[in-house]
Scaffold this motif. Structure first.
Motif, PDB file in Angstrom:
ATOM      1  N   PHE A 111      -0.091   2.008  -1.702  1.00  0.00           N
ATOM      2  CA  PHE A 111       0.362   1.820  -0.315  1.00  0.00           C
ATOM      3  C   PHE A 111       1.597   2.673  -0.001  1.00  0.00           C
ATOM      4  O   PHE A 111       1.687   3.303   1.050  1.00  0.00           O
ATOM      5  CB  PHE A 111       0.667   0.332  -0.092  1.00  0.00           C
ATOM      6  CG  PHE A 111       1.184  -0.018   1.270  1.00  0.00           C
ATOM      7  CD1 PHE A 111       0.303  -0.231   2.327  1.00  0.00           C
ATOM      8  CD2 PHE A 111       2.549  -0.142   1.509  1.00  0.00           C
ATOM      9  CE1 PHE A 111       0.784  -0.564   3.594  1.00  0.00           C
ATOM     10  CE2 PHE A 111       3.032  -0.464   2.764  1.00  0.00           C
ATOM     11  CZ  PHE A 111       2.146  -0.676   3.809  1.00  0.00           C
ATOM     12  N   ARG A 119      -0.900   5.296   6.578  1.00  0.00           N
ATOM     13  CA  ARG A 119      -0.756   3.888   6.207  1.00  0.00           C
ATOM     14  C   ARG A 119      -1.664   3.021   7.084  1.00  0.00           C
ATOM     15  O   ARG A 119      -2.396   2.171   6.582  1.00  0.00           O
ATOM     16  CB  ARG A 119       0.708   3.471   6.385  1.00  0.00           C
ATOM     17  CG  ARG A 119       0.981   2.052   6.014  1.00  0.00           C
ATOM     18  CD  ARG A 119       2.432   1.699   6.242  1.00  0.00           C
ATOM     19  NE  ARG A 119       3.299   2.219   5.193  1.00  0.00           N
ATOM     20  CZ  ARG A 119       4.618   2.081   5.185  1.00  0.00           C
ATOM     21  NH1 ARG A 119       5.225   1.456   6.176  1.00  0.00           N
ATOM     22  NH2 ARG A 119       5.335   2.559   4.196  1.00  0.00           N
ATOM     23  N   VAL A 123      -4.954   0.817   5.813  1.00  0.00           N
ATOM     24  CA  VAL A 123      -5.149  -0.620   6.039  1.00  0.00           C
ATOM     25  C   VAL A 123      -6.510  -0.870   6.704  1.00  0.00           C
ATOM     26  O   VAL A 123      -7.228  -1.802   6.340  1.00  0.00           O
ATOM     27  CB  VAL A 123      -3.978  -1.221   6.859  1.00  0.00           C
ATOM     28  CG1 VAL A 123      -4.265  -2.663   7.246  1.00  0.00           C
ATOM     29  CG2 VAL A 123      -2.679  -1.131   6.064  1.00  0.00           C
ATOM     30  N   CYS A 136      -6.293  -9.146  -0.964  1.00  0.00           N
ATOM     31  CA  CYS A 136      -5.721  -7.898  -1.472  1.00  0.00           C
ATOM     32  C   CYS A 136      -4.386  -8.224  -2.140  1.00  0.00           C
ATOM     33  O   CYS A 136      -3.524  -8.858  -1.530  1.00  0.00           O
ATOM     34  CB  CYS A 136      -5.521  -6.936  -0.301  1.00  0.00           C
ATOM     35  SG  CYS A 136      -4.686  -5.416  -0.767  1.00  0.00           S
ATOM     36  N   ALA A 162       2.345  -3.864   8.793  1.00  0.00           N
ATOM     37  CA  ALA A 162       1.188  -3.004   8.495  1.00  0.00           C
ATOM     38  C   ALA A 162      -0.097  -3.835   8.427  1.00  0.00           C
ATOM     39  O   ALA A 162      -1.179  -3.352   8.739  1.00  0.00           O
ATOM     40  CB  ALA A 162       1.402  -2.264   7.180  1.00  0.00           C
ATOM     41  N   PHE A 163       0.038  -5.087   7.995  1.00  0.00           N
ATOM     42  CA  PHE A 163      -1.124  -5.972   7.878  1.00  0.00           C
ATOM     43  C   PHE A 163      -1.110  -7.038   8.979  1.00  0.00           C
ATOM     44  O   PHE A 163      -1.563  -8.161   8.789  1.00  0.00           O
ATOM     45  CB  PHE A 163      -1.156  -6.609   6.485  1.00  0.00           C
ATOM     46  CG  PHE A 163      -1.526  -5.641   5.400  1.00  0.00           C
ATOM     47  CD1 PHE A 163      -2.853  -5.405   5.067  1.00  0.00           C
ATOM     48  CD2 PHE A 163      -0.533  -4.923   4.724  1.00  0.00           C
ATOM     49  CE1 PHE A 163      -3.188  -4.498   4.073  1.00  0.00           C
ATOM     50  CE2 PHE A 163      -0.865  -4.007   3.726  1.00  0.00           C
ATOM     51  CZ  PHE A 163      -2.198  -3.795   3.400  1.00  0.00           C
ATOM     52  N   TRP A 167      -5.377  -9.643   9.493  1.00  0.00           N
ATOM     53  CA  TRP A 167      -5.038 -10.054   8.134  1.00  0.00           C
ATOM     54  C   TRP A 167      -4.076 -11.245   8.198  1.00  0.00           C
ATOM     55  O   TRP A 167      -3.373 -11.403   9.195  1.00  0.00           O
ATOM     56  CB  TRP A 167      -4.309  -8.934   7.378  1.00  0.00           C
ATOM     57  CG  TRP A 167      -5.072  -7.673   7.177  1.00  0.00           C
ATOM     58  CD1 TRP A 167      -5.203  -6.652   8.077  1.00  0.00           C
ATOM     59  CD2 TRP A 167      -5.785  -7.263   5.998  1.00  0.00           C
ATOM     60  NE1 TRP A 167      -5.954  -5.635   7.530  1.00  0.00           N
ATOM     61  CE2 TRP A 167      -6.321  -5.980   6.259  1.00  0.00           C
ATOM     62  CE3 TRP A 167      -6.006  -7.845   4.758  1.00  0.00           C
ATOM     63  CZ2 TRP A 167      -7.069  -5.277   5.316  1.00  0.00           C
ATOM     64  CZ3 TRP A 167      -6.753  -7.150   3.824  1.00  0.00           C
ATOM     65  CH2 TRP A 167      -7.285  -5.890   4.102  1.00  0.00           C
ATOM     66  N   ARG A 201      -7.910 -11.136   4.139  1.00  0.00           N
ATOM     67  CA  ARG A 201      -8.580 -10.563   5.321  1.00  0.00           C
ATOM     68  C   ARG A 201      -9.146 -11.677   6.180  1.00  0.00           C
ATOM     69  O   ARG A 201      -9.778 -12.599   5.681  1.00  0.00           O
ATOM     70  CB  ARG A 201      -9.731  -9.649   4.873  1.00  0.00           C
ATOM     71  CG  ARG A 201     -10.026  -8.595   5.914  1.00  0.00           C
ATOM     72  CD  ARG A 201     -11.369  -7.952   5.773  1.00  0.00           C
ATOM     73  NE  ARG A 201     -11.996  -7.941   7.078  1.00  0.00           N
ATOM     74  CZ  ARG A 201     -13.273  -7.755   7.282  1.00  0.00           C
ATOM     75  NH1 ARG A 201     -14.085  -7.600   6.282  1.00  0.00           N
ATOM     76  NH2 ARG A 201     -13.761  -7.752   8.501  1.00  0.00           N
TER      77      ARG A 201
END
Ligand code: SAH
Length: 202
Positions: A111, A119, A123, A136, A162-163, A167, A201
């Motif tokens: 990552f 990035r 993702v 993850c 980022a997630f 997520w 997820r």
């Protein structure tokens, strides 16, 4: 494509600071807890220690890396240790090309290599191959690591955002990357500060 081939890192054993010849302790603990299970994908597997760890724990494990040399080394290790695991040269930014679905993804040190644009793409790529409800486990360099030697530092907020979409970030905890002995001189310590995240997820 901004990513170099990465083969340089694997020309000689023990040259890459992260290539310690055994799993990172953080991932060994996950395996001990039975969490590296089902169809496991190790994204940016390097010479395959975490793929082999998951396979040894009974998982159906696949390691992918952009570096053909890393994949060659990983296959040699699997053969030498008699462990059944698969390794393929592939780009983690285009994981859907593999045509596979996974229950669990491991990311140890990938990552943090991507710039902001890649990035986001990474993702999305992870989401495209992880089944809904899949997990993850990701460990990246942390902004708690002093100095500038080594990869880009990531903050906990950056990691969480980022997630952010599609997520659930279940946890982000301070952990550490063990380093090869020669790199420990460079970093001033035998290990480097990391964030370890558990991300589901939706
Ligand atoms: N997970 C391994 C290696 C971490 S270093 C370990 O813990 O030892 C980061 C790895 O990501 C390198 O092996 C590099 O070749 C790989 N990598 C970098 N960009 C990649 C990409 N776009 N797709 C797949 N692998 C990539």
């Amino acid at each position: 494509m901004t990513t170099p081939s990465w083969d340089w890192a694997y020309k000689e054993a023990g040259q890459a600071p992260w290539d310690i010849g055994r799993p990172q302790p953080a991932f060994a603990r996950l395996a001990d807890d039975g969490l590296l299970a089902g169809r496991v994908l190790d994204a940016g597997c390097g010479t395959g220690e975490h793929t082999l760890l998951a396979a040894s724990a009974g998982a159906d494990a696949l390691g992918i890396d952009l570096s053909p040399l890393a994949i060659e080394r990983a296959r040699e290790k699997a053969a030498a240790r008699g462990i059944k695991a698969r390794f393929e040269v592939a780009d983690a930014l285009n994981l859907a090309d593999l045509g596979l679905t996974h229950d669990t993804i491991i990311d140890s040190g990938l990552f943090h290599v991507f710039d902001n644009e890649s990035r986001a793409r990474y993702v999305r790529s992870l989401a495209s191959v992880l089944c809904p409800g899949g997990t993850c486990y990701l460990m990246c360099f942390s902004d708690r690591q002093p100095g500038t030697v080594g990869p880009r530092r990531v903050s906990e907020d950056e990691l969480r955002s980022a997630f952010g979409d599609g997520w659930t970030v279940l946890s982000v905890v301070a952990d550490a990357f063990d380093l090869v002995p020669s790199a420990a001189g460079l970093f001033g310590t035998a290990s480097a500060q990391a964030w370890r995240a558990t991300i589901e997820r939706g």
